[in-house]
Design a protein around this motif. Structure first.
Motif, mmCIF file in Angstrom:
data_model
loop_
_atom_site.group_PDB
_atom_site.id
_atom_site.type_symbol
_atom_site.label_atom_id
_atom_site.label_comp_id
_atom_site.label_asym_id
_atom_site.label_seq_id
_atom_site.Cartn_x
_atom_site.Cartn_y
_atom_site.Cartn_z
ATOM 1 N N LEU A 1 0.846 -1.200 0.000
ATOM 2 C CA LEU A 1 0.000 0.000 0.000
ATOM 3 C C LEU A 1 0.880 1.247 0.000
ATOM 4 C CD1 LEU A 1 -2.870 -1.016 2.469
ATOM 5 C CD2 LEU A 1 -3.041 -0.712 -0.006
ATOM 6 N N GLN A 2 1.983 1.161 0.748
ATOM 7 C CA GLN A 2 2.925 2.280 0.801
ATOM 8 C C GLN A 2 3.470 2.583 -0.593
ATOM 9 O OE1 GLN A 2 5.633 1.200 3.883
ATOM 10 N NE2 GLN A 2 5.467 3.172 4.919
ATOM 11 N N LYS A 3 3.903 1.527 -1.270
ATOM 12 C CA LYS A 3 4.469 1.667 -2.618
ATOM 13 C C LYS A 3 3.464 2.281 -3.574
ATOM 14 C CE LYS A 3 7.904 -1.896 -3.143
ATOM 15 N NZ LYS A 3 8.038 -3.303 -3.488
ATOM 16 N N LEU A 4 2.205 1.894 -3.403
ATOM 17 C CA LEU A 4 1.151 2.366 -4.300
ATOM 18 C C LEU A 4 0.676 3.764 -3.926
ATOM 19 C CD1 LEU A 4 -0.977 -0.915 -4.484
ATOM 20 C CD2 LEU A 4 0.494 -0.003 -6.283
ATOM 21 N N GLY A 5 1.152 4.280 -2.777
ATOM 22 C CA GLY A 5 0.684 5.590 -2.306
ATOM 23 C C GLY A 5 -0.749 5.530 -1.824
ATOM 24 N N GLU A 6 -1.160 4.361 -1.353
ATOM 25 C CA GLU A 6 -2.550 4.188 -0.898
ATOM 26 C C GLU A 6 -2.598 3.770 0.561
ATOM 27 O OE1 GLU A 6 -4.998 1.683 -3.274
ATOM 28 O OE2 GLU A 6 -5.114 3.173 -4.868
ATOM 29 N N LEU A 7 -1.615 4.251 1.323
ATOM 30 C CA LEU A 7 -1.532 3.790 2.711
ATOM 31 C C LEU A 7 -2.785 4.163 3.523
ATOM 32 C CD1 LEU A 7 0.413 2.152 4.397
ATOM 33 C CD2 LEU A 7 1.484 4.275 5.170
ATOM 34 N N GLU A 8 -3.510 5.182 3.057
ATOM 35 C CA GLU A 8 -4.721 5.571 3.802
ATOM 36 C C GLU A 8 -5.732 4.424 3.843
ATOM 37 O OE1 GLU A 8 -3.910 6.813 0.884
ATOM 38 O OE2 GLU A 8 -5.642 6.583 -0.440
ATOM 39 N N ARG A 9 -5.635 3.522 2.890
ATOM 40 C CA ARG A 9 -6.546 2.363 2.890
ATOM 41 C C ARG A 9 -6.335 1.487 4.119
ATOM 42 N NH1 ARG A 9 -9.545 -0.081 -0.776
ATOM 43 N NH2 ARG A 9 -10.168 1.181 -2.533
ATOM 44 N N TYR A 10 -5.107 1.523 4.620
ATOM 45 C CA TYR A 10 -4.780 0.702 5.797
ATOM 46 C C TYR A 10 -5.594 1.145 7.015
ATOM 47 C CZ TYR A 10 -1.939 -1.550 9.419
ATOM 48 O OH TYR A 10 -1.520 -2.307 10.482
ATOM 49 N N ALA A 11 -5.984 2.412 7.021
ATOM 50 C CA ALA A 11 -6.758 2.945 8.158
ATOM 51 C C ALA A 11 -8.216 2.486 8.107
ATOM 52 C CB ALA A 11 -6.675 4.469 8.153
ATOM 53 N N GLU A 12 -8.652 2.058 6.935
ATOM 54 C CA GLU A 12 -10.054 1.606 6.822
ATOM 55 C C GLU A 12 -10.203 0.260 7.530
ATOM 56 O OE1 GLU A 12 -11.108 1.289 2.688
ATOM 57 O OE2 GLU A 12 -10.339 3.295 2.263
ATOM 58 N N ILE A 13 -11.203 0.200 8.396
ATOM 59 C CA ILE A 13 -11.438 -1.072 9.095
ATOM 60 C C ILE A 13 -12.266 -1.979 8.184
ATOM 61 C CG2 ILE A 13 -12.541 -2.167 11.099
ATOM 62 C CD1 ILE A 13 -10.056 -0.508 11.814
ATOM 63 N N ILE A 14 -11.789 -3.172 7.994
ATOM 64 C CA ILE A 14 -12.564 -4.140 7.202
ATOM 65 C C ILE A 14 -13.555 -4.797 8.167
ATOM 66 C CG2 ILE A 14 -12.471 -6.210 5.752
ATOM 67 C CD1 ILE A 14 -9.628 -5.402 4.941
ATOM 68 N N PRO A 15 -14.843 -4.640 7.923
ATOM 69 C CA PRO A 15 -15.841 -5.194 8.862
ATOM 70 C C PRO A 15 -15.840 -6.719 8.842
ATOM 71 C CG PRO A 15 -16.919 -4.288 6.914
ATOM 72 C CD PRO A 15 -15.466 -3.984 6.759
ATOM 73 N N PRO A 16 -16.449 -7.330 9.856
ATOM 74 C CA PRO A 16 -16.504 -8.798 9.890
ATOM 75 C C PRO A 16 -17.090 -9.338 8.582
ATOM 76 C CG PRO A 16 -17.323 -7.903 11.936
ATOM 77 C CD PRO A 16 -17.108 -6.736 11.024
ATOM 78 N N ARG A 17 -16.518 -10.444 8.119
ATOM 79 C CA ARG A 17 -16.917 -10.992 6.833
ATOM 80 C C ARG A 17 -18.050 -11.998 6.993
ATOM 81 N NH1 ARG A 17 -12.459 -11.794 3.221
ATOM 82 N NH2 ARG A 17 -13.869 -13.128 2.026
ATOM 83 N N ASN A 18 -18.778 -12.189 5.911
ATOM 84 C CA ASN A 18 -19.756 -13.269 5.850
ATOM 85 C C ASN A 18 -19.044 -14.488 5.271
ATOM 86 O OD1 ASN A 18 -21.733 -15.076 5.292
ATOM 87 N ND2 ASN A 18 -22.914 -13.750 3.919
ATOM 88 N N TRP A 19 -18.709 -15.435 6.116
ATOM 89 C CA TRP A 19 -17.881 -16.557 5.679
ATOM 90 C C TRP A 19 -18.678 -17.684 5.016
ATOM 91 C CZ3 TRP A 19 -12.834 -16.154 5.136
ATOM 92 C CH2 TRP A 19 -12.156 -15.177 5.869
ATOM 93 N N THR A 20 -19.969 -17.442 4.795
ATOM 94 C CA THR A 20 -20.730 -18.513 4.132
ATOM 95 C C THR A 20 -20.289 -18.676 2.678
ATOM 96 O OG1 THR A 20 -22.512 -16.990 3.549
ATOM 97 C CG2 THR A 20 -22.800 -18.297 5.569
ATOM 98 N N THR A 21 -19.597 -17.662 2.129
ATOM 99 C CA THR A 21 -19.081 -17.827 0.759
ATOM 100 C C THR A 21 -17.855 -18.744 0.754
ATOM 101 O OG1 THR A 21 -17.679 -15.874 1.005
ATOM 102 C CG2 THR A 21 -19.859 -15.553 0.003
#
Lengths: 229, 153
Positions: A186-206
């Motif tokens: 993410l650092q290399k891509l200049g998108e480190l701000e994405r790291y701050a986004e919390i990924i919510p709990p997943r639906n693991w039925t997939t």
């Protein structure tokens, strides 16, 4: 591709010791590319089984055949003759091929000669590594193209954990920490701000949690049923 | 030779040799031109390069009754295809582990390196491997030979 590894030879010998005529069935796709269950490997394994039996004075006839794919019925058809000539089939395809063989040849004993390891890539000749865990809901867009499901031992979606040290995982120092890789990328891509986004709990039925999975394309099924007029 | 007489004659190993076209095969040719004597126990198979050698070829030779197999390629650093003999070296080492798994002595398989000018060395290495395999005795995985017909006796 699906990466596999042949079972230890002694284990294979044990698996087939009750039978007198065995077919070593290779698969010409994924396991062929990773040198585990293709035509060449089927030939080598068949030779080894014959030599071992000859040495120990055990009567054993070993046939060999490799088809393009054991996960497609039309290719399995090609094996009908040889399957009919043996007591048991030792399939060195992945788990899918082995099971599909068992589905096609209902009255035949189908034995596994290979352990299916993972879906992975070729790092260099002779070295393969896992990259995808088949979770069924890809999030690589959010993680810089590095999968936390396959490459973090804990499958953390908001990592890393406290076990990450010097870019390595606490499970084994030979393993990169998936989340260290994600942050670096993410650092290399200049998108480190994405790291701050919390990924919510997943639906693991997939994923595996939803039970056996299936993909259906009605249009293709319909086309497959068309009879010439 | 019939089975009954073979019990009273000394064991003569049967060897298969895989030779590189660019070196060992020429060396064997030279040994012939020089009228050098070496054991007649070996059957030569010419390869375009020892890098062409497949594990299956070696195993098949043992399956068909060879007591020993020798691989002869160019000297290291002199491969016509740059690294074929080095690939063969790695492959031979791997096949030795396969032989051990089936219960055959890995020493039955041996790789040599020589140049095309080494006729005398070819004769010497054949002698060496024949002696090595003779000491090991017949291959335990030797398939029983079918009885010869009257016509071929």
């Amino acid at each position: 591709m699906i990466v596999g590894e042949q079972k230890p030879f002694e284990q294979i010998v044990k698996l087939i010791e009750r039978y007198r005529r065995v077919l070593v069935a290779g698969c010409g796709t994924c396991v062929s590319v990773c040198f585990a269950g293709g035509e060449k490997e089927a030939g080598i394994l068949a030779s080894m089984l014959r030599l071992e039996a000859q040495k120990n004075g055990r009567p054993l006839e070993v046939l060999e055949q490799t088809v393009k794919r054991q996960c497609d019925m039309e290719f399995l058809e090609e094996m009908t003759t040889k399957v009919g000539q043996v007591d048991a089939v030792l399939s060195i395809a992945c788990g899918c091929g082995i099971q599909f063989m068992a589905e096609r040849f209902q009255d035949k004993i189908i034995l596994p000669g290979l352990n299916t390891k993972f879906i992975g890539v070729t790092l260099e000749q002779g070295e393969w590594a896992e990259r995808c865990a088949m979770c069924g809901d890809c999030i690589l867009d959010r993680t810089g193209g590095v999968c936390p499901v396959a490459r973090c031992a804990k499958r953390l979606h908001n990592g890393p954990c406290g076990g990450s040290s010097g870019g390595k995982c606490e499970v084994g120092k030979d393993r990169d920490c998936g989340w260290a890789l994600i942050v670096q990328r993410l650092q290399k891509l200049g998108e480190l701000e994405r790291y701050a986004e919390i990924i919510p709990p997943r639906n693991w039925t997939t994923s595996r949690d939803g039970g056996q999975r299936k993909v259906v394309r009605e249009d293709l099924k319909e086309q497959g049923r068309i009879e010439p007029r | 030779m019939t089975e009954s007489t073979s019990q009273h004659t000394p064991f003569e190993p049967r060897l298969v040799a895989f030779l590189c076209h660019y070196c060992a095969f020429a060396a064997a040719d030279m040994a012939g031109s020089m009228r050098l004597q070496y054991p007649p126990n070996v059957r030569n198979i010419r390869l375009p390069c020892t890098g062409k050698l497949d594990a299956g070829h070696i195993l098949r030779a043992f399956e068909e009754g060879a007591d020993g197999v020798m691989i002869a390629g160019c000297e290291e650093g002199s491969c016509h295809f740059l690294k074929g003999n080095l690939v063969a070296k790695s492959r031979v080492n791997w096949v030795k582990t396969l032989l051990a798994k089936v219960g055959l002595e890995p020493e039955r398989l041996h790789m040599y390196n020589l140049s095309s000018a080494m006729g005398p060395r070819w004769a010497a290495i054949v002698q060496e491997h024949v002696e090595r395999v003779r000491a090991l005795g017949p291959s335990p995985a030797r398939a029983p030979r079918p009885a010869k017909s009257e016509a071929t006796k």
